[in-house]
Write a protein that holds these residues in place. Structure first.
Motif, PDB file in Angstrom:
ATOM      1  N   ALA A  51       0.817  -1.202   0.131  1.00 25.15           N
ATOM      2  CA  ALA A  51       0.007  -0.136  -0.135  1.00 25.15           C
ATOM      3  C   ALA A  51       0.768   1.222   0.050  1.00 25.15           C
ATOM      4  CB  ALA A  51      -1.123  -0.001   1.301  1.00 25.15           C
ATOM      5  N   ARG A  52       1.874   1.189   0.592  1.00 17.96           N
ATOM      6  CA  ARG A  52       2.838   2.254   0.667  1.00 17.96           C
ATOM      7  C   ARG A  52       3.498   2.777  -0.538  1.00 17.96           C
ATOM      8  NH1 ARG A  52       7.867   3.516   0.690  1.00 17.96           N
ATOM      9  NH2 ARG A  52       8.624   1.498   0.721  1.00 17.96           N
ATOM     10  N   LEU A  53       3.904   1.638  -1.134  1.00 16.74           N
ATOM     11  CA  LEU A  53       4.476   1.722  -2.571  1.00 16.74           C
ATOM     12  C   LEU A  53       3.422   2.070  -3.497  1.00 16.74           C
ATOM     13  CD1 LEU A  53       6.570  -1.648  -2.719  1.00 16.74           C
ATOM     14  CD2 LEU A  53       7.452   0.860  -2.522  1.00 16.74           C
ATOM     15  N   ALA A  54       2.196   1.580  -3.370  1.00 19.92           N
ATOM     16  CA  ALA A  54       1.109   2.065  -4.248  1.00 19.92           C
ATOM     17  C   ALA A  54       0.569   3.598  -4.178  1.00 19.92           C
ATOM     18  CB  ALA A  54      -0.321   1.354  -3.859  1.00 19.92           C
ATOM     19  N   LYS A  55       0.716   4.158  -3.011  1.00 22.83           N
ATOM     20  CA  LYS A  55       0.543   5.543  -2.790  1.00 22.83           C
ATOM     21  C   LYS A  55       1.723   6.348  -3.376  1.00 22.83           C
ATOM     22  CE  LYS A  55      -1.818   4.824   1.881  1.00 22.83           C
ATOM     23  NZ  LYS A  55      -1.644   5.243   3.223  1.00 22.83           N
ATOM     24  N   LYS A  56       2.812   5.819  -3.203  1.00 24.73           N
ATOM     25  CA  LYS A  56       4.003   6.530  -4.018  1.00 24.73           C
ATOM     26  C   LYS A  56       3.835   6.448  -5.377  1.00 24.73           C
ATOM     27  CE  LYS A  56       9.108   6.473  -4.326  1.00 24.73           C
ATOM     28  NZ  LYS A  56      10.234   5.671  -3.961  1.00 24.73           N
ATOM     29  N   TYR A  57       3.266   5.417  -6.049  1.00 28.35           N
ATOM     30  CA  TYR A  57       3.100   5.363  -7.616  1.00 28.35           C
ATOM     31  C   TYR A  57       1.766   6.370  -7.923  1.00 28.35           C
ATOM     32  CZ  TYR A  57       0.996   3.791 -11.811  1.00 28.35           C
ATOM     33  OH  TYR A  57       0.462   3.543 -13.231  1.00 28.35           O
TER      34      TYR A  57
END
Length: 256
Positions: A244-250
């Motif tokens: 989820a953290r990586l998805a938010k960054k994307y």
């Protein structure tokens, strides 16, 4: 008497000179004949050597042509085997997709509301691996991470899924199948592998990563809007996960 004496001296002398001349003529003729014979012998030897060299060259040409033909056949056979192998792999992942599609979804098994946080929903229990299964999985991980033998790893992942169906590590195997295809890159195969984990094993610990990697794969396939939708799903369904953290960054980068 005097005339007879002179004749007796001159005649033998003349005979001697004539003999010398005849001998010289015979010697010259013999030497000329011997020279012709030698020249013919030399010519015959040179012709024989040239013929032998031509024979050797022709043999070498035939050998090289044979090797070239063998290599051509080998290349054609390898190309054919490569095509057949990937056709077979594509068919196998399609078969696996159909097999998994026939099983109940994780949300149905969990019995939770579709809008409930899947990270906190009740999850089903997966079959835990035996020692032999763990050993086989570890060997595949070594192929992927250390040896970088991706083609071999793909084959062994399929074998693992066939041999150990519906286990905890089986879901991991589907996930790593997607990861290896993503690295190669064979994006359509990666999409299918990640989709299996994301849609059929949504309660598994690998599900958040699979949904995120599905989004990455779709982005690389230039399906930006669908990639963004997958990233939003990671954030909504698995808000506490690293995925989820990586998805938010994307999403925050404005991609898609």
């Amino acid at each position: 008497m005097r005339k007879q004496l002179m004749a007796a001296v001159i005649f033998p002398l003349a005979l001697g000179q004539a003999g010398i001349a005849l001998a010289q003529s015979s010697t010259s003729a013999y030497q000329g004949g011997a020279s012709d014979v030698q020249r013919k012998a030399n010519t015959n030897q040179a012709t024989s050597e040239l013929f032998y060299m031509i024979q050797q060259l022709q043999g070498e040409v035939r050998r090289l042509k044979g090797e070239t033909e063998e290599q051509r056949h080998l290349i054609e056979r390898l190309q054919s085997q490569g095509r057949d192998r990937y056709i077979d792999l594509d068919q196998r992942i399609l078969d696996l997709s159909e097999k998994v599609s026939a099983q109940p979804k994780a949300s149905d098994v969990a019995g939770g509301d579709s809008g409930e946080d899947k990270s906190s929903a009740e999850v089903r229990e997966y079959r835990q691996p035996e020692a032999e299964e763990r050993k086989a999985y570890k060997a595949i991980q070594d192929l992927i991470h250390n040896q970088k033998k991706y083609d071999q790893a793909i084959g062994q992942l399929y074998e693992f899924i066939d041999k150990y169906p519906e286990g905890d590590l089986t879901v991991n195997a589907y996930y790593w199948l997607g990861e290896v295809y993503l690295v190669k890159p064979q994006l359509e195969q990666a999409r299918q592998a990640f989709s299996i984990v994301a849609t059929r094993y949504a309660d598994h610990r690998k599900a958040p990563d699979a949904v995120y990697k599905l989004g990455v794969t779709l982005d690389r396939l230039d399906e930006k809007s669908e990639a963004r939708r997958q990233m939003e799903q990671v954030v909504n369904d698995y808000p506490k996960s690293e995925a989820a953290r990586l998805a938010k960054k994307y999403l925050g980068s404005g991609q898609g």
